[in-house]
Design a protein around this motif. Structure first.
Motif, PDB file in Angstrom:
ATOM      1  N   GLY A  51      -2.123   2.437  -1.684  1.00 55.58           N
ATOM      2  CA  GLY A  51      -1.086   1.885  -2.550  1.00 55.58           C
ATOM      3  C   GLY A  51      -1.698   1.200  -3.757  1.00 55.58           C
ATOM      4  N   ASP A  52      -0.858   0.694  -4.623  1.00 51.44           N
ATOM      5  CA  ASP A  52      -1.359   0.100  -5.879  1.00 51.44           C
ATOM      6  C   ASP A  52      -2.036  -1.242  -5.657  1.00 51.44           C
ATOM      7  N   GLY A  53      -1.565  -1.987  -4.670  1.00 49.26           N
ATOM      8  CA  GLY A  53      -2.261  -3.237  -4.386  1.00 49.26           C
ATOM      9  C   GLY A  53      -3.627  -2.947  -3.800  1.00 49.26           C
ATOM     10  N   ASP A  54      -3.640  -2.030  -2.878  1.00 52.94           N
ATOM     11  CA  ASP A  54      -4.867  -1.676  -2.177  1.00 52.94           C
ATOM     12  C   ASP A  54      -5.905  -1.090  -3.132  1.00 52.94           C
ATOM     13  N   PHE A  63      -3.070   8.175  -4.581  1.00 50.86           N
ATOM     14  CA  PHE A  63      -2.702   6.842  -5.033  1.00 50.86           C
ATOM     15  C   PHE A  63      -1.191   6.760  -5.202  1.00 50.86           C
ATOM     16  N   ILE A  64      -0.535   6.027  -4.318  1.00 55.23           N
ATOM     17  CA  ILE A  64       0.924   5.914  -4.372  1.00 55.23           C
ATOM     18  C   ILE A  64       1.300   4.659  -5.137  1.00 55.23           C
ATOM     19  N   ASN A  65       1.805   4.860  -6.353  1.00 52.54           N
ATOM     20  CA  ASN A  65       2.139   3.765  -7.242  1.00 52.54           C
ATOM     21  C   ASN A  65       3.630   3.466  -7.157  1.00 52.54           C
ATOM     22  N   ASN A  66       3.963   2.371  -6.492  1.00 53.51           N
ATOM     23  CA  ASN A  66       5.374   1.959  -6.429  1.00 53.51           C
ATOM     24  C   ASN A  66       5.584   0.602  -7.104  1.00 53.51           C
ATOM     25  N   ALA A  67       4.619   0.203  -7.910  1.00 52.28           N
ATOM     26  CA  ALA A  67       4.748  -0.982  -8.760  1.00 52.28           C
ATOM     27  C   ALA A  67       5.019  -2.272  -7.997  1.00 52.28           C
ATOM     28  N   VAL A  68       4.664  -2.288  -6.721  1.00 58.65           N
ATOM     29  CA  VAL A  68       4.929  -3.492  -5.935  1.00 58.65           C
ATOM     30  C   VAL A  68       4.087  -3.468  -4.661  1.00 58.65           C
ATOM     31  N   TYR A  69       3.921  -4.654  -4.057  1.00 55.55           N
ATOM     32  CA  TYR A  69       3.314  -4.737  -2.728  1.00 55.55           C
ATOM     33  C   TYR A  69       4.442  -4.557  -1.738  1.00 55.55           C
ATOM     34  N   GLY A  70       4.553  -3.361  -1.167  1.00 48.28           N
ATOM     35  CA  GLY A  70       5.678  -3.084  -0.288  1.00 48.28           C
ATOM     36  C   GLY A  70       5.552  -3.779   1.055  1.00 48.28           C
ATOM     37  N   MET A  71       4.454  -3.531   1.698  1.00 48.83           N
ATOM     38  CA  MET A  71       4.266  -4.002   3.076  1.00 48.83           C
ATOM     39  C   MET A  71       4.481  -5.495   3.240  1.00 48.83           C
TER      40      MET A  71
HETATM   41 MG    MG Z   1       2.580  -0.610  -3.699  1.00 53.80          MG
END
Ligand code: MG
Ligand code: TPP
Ligand code: TPP
Ligand code: SF4
Ligand code: SF4
Ligand code: SF4
Ligand code: SF4
Ligand code: SF4
Ligand code: SF4
Ligand code: MG
Lengths: 66, 253, 354, 177, 354, 253, 66, 177
Positions: F93-96, F119-127
């Motif tokens: 993810g993007d944070g990772d 790289f999955i960019n969802n513009a946020v820390y999902g977890m």
């Molecule tokens: Mg993310």
């Protein structure tokens, strides 16, 4: 003009000598406290105070006056 | 008779611990001169890296701190945000800034932290005795690349200015060299600009200086400068990568 | 008296820190401490403070190092894996003699583990998980109120001795709500002008240097001995612990910290009704550890039992305190499974049988 | 006196708020209270639940495995937690989403069509308030007045409409017999 | 007999690791361990092995995690600050039940400290400097020969129990040269096919998963208990220590590890000439610690003295072992100042007077 | 009747733990399909990050490992260099990848490690419940940016493809989106190319996928796709940044 | 053509419905075990097996045959 | 028998090699030996020194503060370490770079113009070999033959010219009286 090398700082790297357009610099035969041959001006008359030696010096050992 | 050039007040009167002819000393002097000329010595905090410049806290005549390897930009962030009235600069080598410190460098730049970063690129880990750096040249020997850097195995030299220039906000990024009086005079302009922008509170300013490591390169000071010119400059082209000050200026004018 | 507010531990400690004058906070998100960073994100801008989410825990602790070096009250928080990443930085902060507060809202480990409450970072917290000869004072709260109160307390200790201070909480304390009362006034930050970095245009003082490199062994030896003199002072002045039912001539002494101690207390009350007396010593400072108090109490009991949410870490300090004067035993739980009051009573009743 | 209340339901059903309002009221009545939600990634799609304790004495553990009062907003919650309810315990189950279930001996199950009542009142969103009302009706953990006072304090100014909606829902819940 | 070679400890341990079949090494330079990484850089390519200088210690330990998960013999090395940065990774490797060898050529700390030899990372090494309930076996060499011999030994322990193993050296051992003899043969790597990741086209085995996340507390509890069963095995089988002059009915028992123990030995010989008998127990495994051996020996002496190049860390284990059966004392040195034989004799003679 | 489309063998039959409509699931399926089509399931090692995809070890039908937050590229390096016969991919993810893992990402790319990075960019820390990511958009609200991301304070969204493209050696870098069947079909091509190059042992391949986080964005699945199209694509332009395979091809042809 | 949704996987997100050019998909009224309304094909005749629904589905719940 | 030898000089003078050759020879003669150089950034321009111990018994500490044999290739080294030399100790000082210094009682200082001799032999680089020779002449820590054997073993093939140069230097050093 007066170019002086502070032996305390000089490590005899020779960069100032290379930098001098007037070739008025040389390493002294003597060793300084750290065991280096310090640079010195051997011909102050011909020094133009262009500061090139100062610019090249990594150890801030040089003072130029005129 | 008046003095036209002398050791700047930005430096202490302590003898530098660098090897003879090491250009770290030149970089130090330029920063010392700029601090003096801008009259900011009394309100500047300098950050010493881990590297040959670890002892920089003895040399710069401003408040100084010595910090963990590679983390100077994070430390600078914490300082600038608690002492906005201060000018904060880091002084880092290529191992410190481009290897272990990569994340801190990239993110400080991306946040456009109002700090100056001085990056001394000598293509080697000097302090620890000549190991390979991210900036080590292809084929160049290092104690951890005894057969010469194999690009296929360890990658190509990192170009940090190019990398950071892709970020949106960094304010000023330039690469200069310290390999001759002429180049040093150019470098001085860059160093001074970086600190001027800090004085004005503009944003992230980054100056990479192509330097030498006579000791670990196994060359005398003169030879090492020539070697750097021939081998480093082709891979690390000098130049201005970003100057939003200029841009702003143009917009205005 | 100030009003009671129902709050999560993570929020209460953040609020207390801000009320205590903390205006700088740097951290990286991690469950189960995220409400703390999120509370700071909301609240700091309102008081003109600095909130910054760092790119990592390593960056966060180094931002703390920078702010601390400038003499401001600064805090960071994380949970177990993130605290591991901060170890080098904490060692530097301790070596550089800088005050800072670090909150560990513990989760289950090792590895990624889980997010349940645990006390298994005890060794790391009390034995300097980082490299070198150093310690950090460690405060272990057992309620949301105490968690909150420890923020100002931690800053005072940190500034008095110029050391990083750890607050040793767990996921349960972070997530649960309890009534909290905040003081109207908290002591102001200590004067740091004698050593802090910053602007000296007005003061015209000498330049300050903060450093942890002492290449000459004799110099590092001297610095370390000075550091340990400070630790002696801390041991003399700052040991904190709570006694519960210890004056009732208990047959058994229980030692437990944090939330675990609460469960022990209920069990003690439960057994009391059946005439079985158990005493509790709850270390509030895990370092410095209340060795003397436990040693003294151990003299008058038949055995000492340590309860921990781990496979056994604090129990070593208990054994060091008891030093063989009476038998000791340990009851622990791994994985984030917590003690229930019933279970705890059962264990203590068993202990009485034998 | 010590009452252990567990409220559970699907993510959006607002089970946590029920617990919080009860805890808040308990606090206002001078009791010792704790409130502990399930947290972390389990939230993803799963069911949310919260443990609330109200007691005269300091609360030992906010976590409990035996329940005095269970509020189950959906079937999974009812199935999962019913076995933990103690003799003499009360269960408020959402008849709109839960099957008739036979009560363990000594346990009283009240089936309340929470969702439908909420719809009647005007918004399914207040399902949890109906549940709270029912809870107050069948267990006397806290005084309804305290809850009302608390809600007024919270919403009077900000959102009087919502306040009356909530109060109505609670009322309906309490009235349900 | 194989020929003696005069070698630096840093080089000897690297050479031994390679001879023992280690073909994967990832590390980051740091004084005083750099000769180790530099030796690997030279030697690995010659044997077709993998040498890679990582971008940081954090990256290095995670490269080790990756290689270990693939079931190959893998090593990393660093010195104190770098080891602190590896703590999260070590916790993951332990939790993931993977074999790996980590060498710490200790320097002076805390902070940047200096590069002199010290033993002040003892707590970090023996108490899991990382987060969570775990330990790592720790081997402490006292000579270049032993340093070298511990490479294969560490791999064997690591593989037998699927755990990371630490070699606990110091700057002096890393930098000094002594004669070394290498075995002609070392035991081959253990079979990892039952759990390692890799290509399964031929074997057609089920897929393998390596993981340290156990979101359900009861599952993590179970995993942790399994881990601690393994630790019980290690404690049963792998405790190593050396006794010196302990059968001479000594009045004083000294406990010292690593290079410090060598100095104690010279002092013991020195005092022997004057009829003063001092015994030495040198823990070779710092974890598991030789509690029983020390407890037994303590019964027959008047006092126990612990010597360390630190402000006192191992001395806690010694006190835990002695458990009050006789007085204990501690003599330490901070900053990287080392004991001289003369000084050591002096200290012991003093001890005899009292 | 023959099957024209079904759950790929590259995925296990375990139900995904992602929220309803979360496009992590689409990314998973594309990788699962590509592994099946290339016949590499049996010799692929996948690396799960810390993030909502932490449970990916349950979903991908190949050997899997779950690793420390942000370090997947380093772990992948250790794996590929000990098992060169394997295809190794990370899923981050993007944070990772762009926050805590910045250094590992940049250096794995710079070394041109023979691994695929998704790289999955969802513009946020999902977890962790919706904290700000380096990719969070200007003004976008997050739990740690409650007043919306202030670029002056926290920087501009990081464009990782652009950043990595300045490096000399990375073999293949492309940004795609998962916001509609059409885009998904394009994305599939990129994913398959990335893994094909791995099968051929070419070098570092990187595919960024613009994704969504309905839960933390507080939108339903459909709305969140539209929102991403309107707001993310302008800042994260789709496209091919580097394809040395193509280049090589052209040279040849 | 036959489009089938495996209820076990379906989370009722509706993305397949939006994707279907023939509008032959809808969410069922019933809840599945996870409490979601699964999607289903309400008009198999008009399904062209274009697989758009399959492509859109995040949960690998869809099978298309023809 | 236990001999503690300290060799010191400027960076490039090769003091470390003197110690290493002696240690190597000691090992070949079946003795216990240790060799410990100064290390780290102090090297920068500073002086390098190495401690070598040769003993019949296992060596306790490779670090010592009392010196049996001191080889000082330059003045700073002589000044720094002379005070640590024990009674009965020997000091080989490089007369080319060191001032005449009066010996502490019981200590024998031999001034040898190492640098000039090395130049005579043909290369200042072998200054350390001349020193080694002198060392062998005045202290009997190891046999000259062992050193020669070792050197032959090392250089015979690779660089016979250098070998004879070194041997000549050692010879000259030993002959100096
Ligand atoms: Mg993310
Ligand atoms: C955490 C940590 N890792 C490694 C080191 C060792 N170390 C000190 S300086 C250095 C690299 C220095 O190289 P560079 O940054 O290029 O500076 P230079 O000496 O070349 O100016 C290293 C790896 C350390 N002190 N701390
Ligand atoms: C060292 C460490 N720091 C922080 C965390 C907490 N954490 C878990 S996932 C995550 C970020 C997830 O965001 P992203 O990588 O964008 O993945 P997403 O969930 O959005 O797919 C964080 C900060 C952790 N587990 N470990
Ligand atoms: S450049 Fe400076 S240091 Fe070098 S020789 Fe000249 S004066 Fe001396
Ligand atoms: S000032 Fe110019 S001319 Fe004078 S010595 Fe220096 S370089 Fe030469
Ligand atoms: S080692 Fe290299 S970089 Fe360091 S001081 Fe010497 S010459 Fe300069
Ligand atoms: S939280 Fe966001 S990213 Fe994570 S599974 Fe749910 S929707 Fe997807
Ligand atoms: S897209 Fe998949 S999960 Fe969503 S509704 Fe359709 S079938 Fe169900
Ligand atoms: S295959 Fe095409 S037509 Fe058939 S249901 Fe799916 S989307 Fe609709
Ligand atoms: Mg460098």
């Amino acid at each position: 003009p007066k170019m002086t090398v502070d032996e305390f700082y000089c490590k005899g790297c020779g960069l100032c000598i290379e930098a001098c357009p007037k070739n008025v610099l040389a390493l002294a035969d003597r060793l300084n406290a750290q065991g280096y041959h310090p640079a010195e001006c051997i011909d102050q008359e011909n020094c133009t105070a262009c500061t090139m030696c100062y610019v090249a010096c990594p150890d801030g050992a040089i003072t130029i006056e005129k | 008779m008046k003095t036209v050039a002398r050791r700047p007040q930005g430096l202490t009167d302590v003898r530098l611990t660098y090897c003879p002819g090491c250009l770290h000393g030149v970089a130090h002097r330029l920063i010392g001169e700029a601090m003096e000329e801008l009259g900011i010595i009394q309100r500047t905090i300098g950050i010493a890296p881990v590297g040959c410049a670890v002892f920089a806290y003895n040399f710069f005549n401003c408040d100084m701190i010595q910090v963990p390897h590679g983390r100077a930009p994070a430390v600078a962030t914490g300082m600038k945000r608690s002492r906005p009235e201060c000018v904060v600069f880091t002084y880092q080598g290529d191992g410190d800034l481009a290897a272990i410190g990569t994340a801190e460098t990239v993110h400080a730049a991306n946040r456009n932290e109002k700090i100056a970063v001085f990056f001394i690129n000598n293509a080697v880990y000097g302090m620890t005795g000549g190991q390979m750096a991210p900036t080590t040249l292809p084929g160049m020997k290092a104690t951890t690349a005894p057969y010469g850097r194999d690009v296929e195995d360890t990658g190509f030299p990192m170009r940090v200015c190019e990398l950071l220039s892709t970020l949106e906000l960094p304010y000023y990024i330039e690469r200069v060299s310290l390999l001759s009086p002429k180049e040093i005079i150019k470098a001085k302009k860059a160093v001074k600009k970086a600190l001027t922008y800090q004085k004005e509170g503009k944003g992230f300013t980054f100056v990479e200086m192509i330097s030498t490591c006579p000791t670990n390169w196994g060359m005398d000071p003169l030879k090492s400068r020539d070697w750097a010119r021939e081998n480093m400059l082709p891979i690390f082209p000098l130049g201005l990568f970003k100057d939003r000050g200029k841009a702003d200026g143009e917009k205005k004018g | 008296m100030a009003e009671k507010i129902l709050m999560k531990g993570n929020e209460a400690v953040a609020e207390a820190a801000i009320r205590a004058g903390c205006r700088h906070y740097f951290a990286y998100p991690i469950t189960p401490q995220s409400e703390l960073i999120e509370y700071m994100a909301k609240a700091m801008p309102k008081v003109g403070g600095t909130f910054l989410q760092a790119e990592s825990e390593v960056a966060a602790i180094n931002m703390v190092l920078g702010a601390a070096a400038c003499g401001v009250r600064v805090m960071t928080s994380s949970s177990s894996p993130g605290i591991s990443l901060k170890q080098e930085g904490i060692s530097y902060i301790a070596a550089s003699r800088l005050p800072a507060v670090i909150v560990n809202v513990q989760r289950g480990g090792p590895g990624l583990g889980n997010i349940a409450p645990m006390q298994c970072d005890y060794f790391q917290a009390t034995r300097g998980g980082g490299h070198g000869d150093y310690y950090t004072p460690v405060l272990a709260p057992c309620s949301v109120q105490e968690f909150a109160d420890m923020a100002p307390e931690a800053f005072m200790i940190a500034e008095k001795y110029r050391t990083p201070v750890l607050i040793f909480a767990d996921g349960m304390l972070g997530q649960m709500m309890e009534p909290v009362v905040f003081e109207d006034e908290y002591p102001p930050p200590a004067d740091s002008s004698a050593w802090a970095l910053g602007c000296r245009e007005d003061s015209g003082r000498e330049r300050h240097i903060i450093n942890s490199l002492f290449i000459d062994p004799y110099e590092l030896k001297e610095k370390t001995e000075i550091l340990f003199k400070v630790y002696d002072e801390i041991k003399k002045n700052e040991v904190r612990y709570e006694m519960y039912n210890v004056d009732a001539k208990p047959k058994i002494l229980a030692v437990a910290a944090g939330t675990t101690a609460r469960v022990v207390k209920s069990a003690i009350d439960d057994l009391k009704e059946d005439g079985m007396e158990v005493g509790l010593i709850r270390p509030i400072t895990l370092w410095p550890f209340p060795y003397e108090a436990i040693a003294a109490a151990a003299k008058n009991v038949e055995s000492v039992i340590t309860f921990e949410l781990s496979m056994g870490q604090m129990e070593q300090d208990v054994r060091l305190a008891v030093a063989g004067t009476c038998p000791t035993s340990f009851v622990g739980k791994a994985g984030g499974v917590v003690f229930t009051p019933m279970e705890m009573s059962g264990i203590l009743r068993e202990a009485f049988k034998s | 006196m010590k009452i252990r209340i567990l409220c559970a339901g699907f993510g959006g059903q607002g089970a946590l708020l029920i617990g919080k309002l009860v805890a808040q009221a308990g606090m206002m009545e001078g009791k010792h209270v704790t409130w502990l939600p399930s947290y972390g990634p389990e939230m993803r799609g799963g069911t949310a639940n919260v443990m609330t304790v109200i007691s005269d004495k300091p609360v030992g553990s906010p976590i409990f495995t035996r329940i005095d009062v269970l509020v189950a907003l959906n079937q999974p919650s009812l199935e999962k937690f019913l076995p933990q309810v103690v003799k003499g315990g009360v269960v408020v189950a959402n008849a709109s989403l839960c099957k008739e279930t036979e009560a363990p001996e000594g346990v009283k199950i009240v089936m309340v069509p929470l969702t439908s009542i909420a719809e009647e009142v005007g918004d399914v969103k207040v399902t949890n308030m109906v549940a709270l009302g029912a809870l107050l009706g069948y267990s006397h953990c806290v005084k309804p007045e305290t809850i009302e006072e608390d809600l007024r304090h919270m919403m009077q100014k900000k959102n009087p409409a919502l306040l009356s909606l909530n109060l109505a829902a609670i009322q309906k819940g309490m009235e349900f017999k």
